[in-house]
Design a protein around this motif. Sequence first.
Motif, PDB file in Angstrom:
ATOM      1  N   HIS A   1     -80.882 -16.443 102.971  1.00  0.00           N
ATOM      2  CA  HIS A   1     -80.073 -17.049 101.907  1.00  0.00           C
ATOM      3  C   HIS A   1     -80.121 -18.574 101.895  1.00  0.00           C
ATOM      4  CE1 HIS A   1     -78.545 -13.280 100.416  1.00  0.00           C
ATOM      5  NE2 HIS A   1     -78.355 -12.895 101.667  1.00  0.00           N
TER       6      HIS A   1
ATOM      7  N   HIS B   1     -87.545  -6.320  92.535  1.00  0.00           N
ATOM      8  CA  HIS B   1     -86.100  -6.536  92.588  1.00  0.00           C
ATOM      9  C   HIS B   1     -85.434  -5.257  93.058  1.00  0.00           C
ATOM     10  CE1 HIS B   1     -82.291  -8.394  91.774  1.00  0.00           C
ATOM     11  NE2 HIS B   1     -81.919  -7.276  91.197  1.00  0.00           N
ATOM     12  N   PRO B   2     -84.661  -5.298  94.134  1.00  0.00           N
ATOM     13  CA  PRO B   2     -84.416  -6.481  94.962  1.00  0.00           C
ATOM     14  C   PRO B   2     -85.649  -6.843  95.783  1.00  0.00           C
ATOM     15  CG  PRO B   2     -83.402  -4.565  95.970  1.00  0.00           C
ATOM     16  CD  PRO B   2     -83.967  -4.105  94.646  1.00  0.00           C
TER      17      PRO B   2
ATOM     18  N   GLU C   1     -79.882 -13.024 107.986  1.00  0.00           N
ATOM     19  CA  GLU C   1     -79.200 -13.194 106.698  1.00  0.00           C
ATOM     20  C   GLU C   1     -79.137 -14.672 106.308  1.00  0.00           C
ATOM     21  OE1 GLU C   1     -78.113 -10.897 104.592  1.00  0.00           O
ATOM     22  OE2 GLU C   1     -78.476  -9.150 105.861  1.00  0.00           O
TER      23      GLU C   1
ATOM     24  N   GLU D   1     -91.188 -11.164  96.893  1.00  0.00           N
ATOM     25  CA  GLU D   1     -90.249 -11.586  95.863  1.00  0.00           C
ATOM     26  C   GLU D   1     -90.601 -11.054  94.473  1.00  0.00           C
ATOM     27  OE1 GLU D   1     -88.692 -15.908  97.325  1.00  0.00           O
ATOM     28  OE2 GLU D   1     -90.619 -15.873  96.300  1.00  0.00           O
TER      29      GLU D   1
ATOM     30  N   MET E   1     -80.006 -14.291  95.636  1.00  0.00           N
ATOM     31  CA  MET E   1     -81.010 -13.263  95.565  1.00  0.00           C
ATOM     32  C   MET E   1     -80.592 -12.100  96.473  1.00  0.00           C
ATOM     33  SD  MET E   1     -85.114 -13.414  96.413  1.00  0.00           S
ATOM     34  CE  MET E   1     -85.462 -14.536  95.085  1.00  0.00           C
ATOM     35  N   THR E   2     -80.915 -10.901  96.059  1.00  0.00           N
ATOM     36  CA  THR E   2     -80.612  -9.708  96.830  1.00  0.00           C
ATOM     37  C   THR E   2     -81.863  -9.282  97.594  1.00  0.00           C
ATOM     38  OG1 THR E   2     -79.128  -9.030  95.057  1.00  0.00           O
ATOM     39  CG2 THR E   2     -79.722  -7.370  96.668  1.00  0.00           C
ATOM     40  N   PHE E   3     -81.669  -8.816  98.826  1.00  0.00           N
ATOM     41  CA  PHE E   3     -82.784  -8.412  99.668  1.00  0.00           C
ATOM     42  C   PHE E   3     -82.621  -6.966 100.109  1.00  0.00           C
ATOM     43  CE2 PHE E   3     -82.288 -12.968 100.164  1.00  0.00           C
ATOM     44  CZ  PHE E   3     -83.586 -13.421  99.990  1.00  0.00           C
ATOM     45  N   HIS E   4     -83.749  -6.260 100.176  1.00  0.00           N
ATOM     46  CA  HIS E   4     -83.767  -4.881 100.675  1.00  0.00           C
ATOM     47  C   HIS E   4     -84.487  -4.868 102.019  1.00  0.00           C
ATOM     48  CE1 HIS E   4     -84.271  -0.577 100.970  1.00  0.00           C
ATOM     49  NE2 HIS E   4     -85.556  -0.786 101.181  1.00  0.00           N
TER      50      HIS E   4
END
Length: 85
Positions: free
Chosen positions: A28, A65-66, A24, A62, A1-4
């Motif tokens: 993850h 996206h991101p 991080e 969640e 998953m990508t996070f901002h």
Amino acid sequence: MTFHFSRHVLEEIVKRKIPQQLVEHTLHAPEQKAREVDDITCYQSRVEIGGKTYLLRAMVNETVHPAVVVTVYRTSKIRKYWRNP
């Protein structure tokens, strides 16, 4: 998953002296994920900072996206927030 991360969250991580690599890692590979309020999920892991164990908690939206990291903090009150299955 990508996070901002917003600029505010990045500033708070520095201000709260939380190593970015721990954030991080928690995002993850969290030890636990728990629904908090509305669209916010808490990613949390036990981490060691300065020789002391803390619970690192990252609140994440969640539903976009991101995924957006809303806030990150550490607490010594592990028992208060740790969820036993």
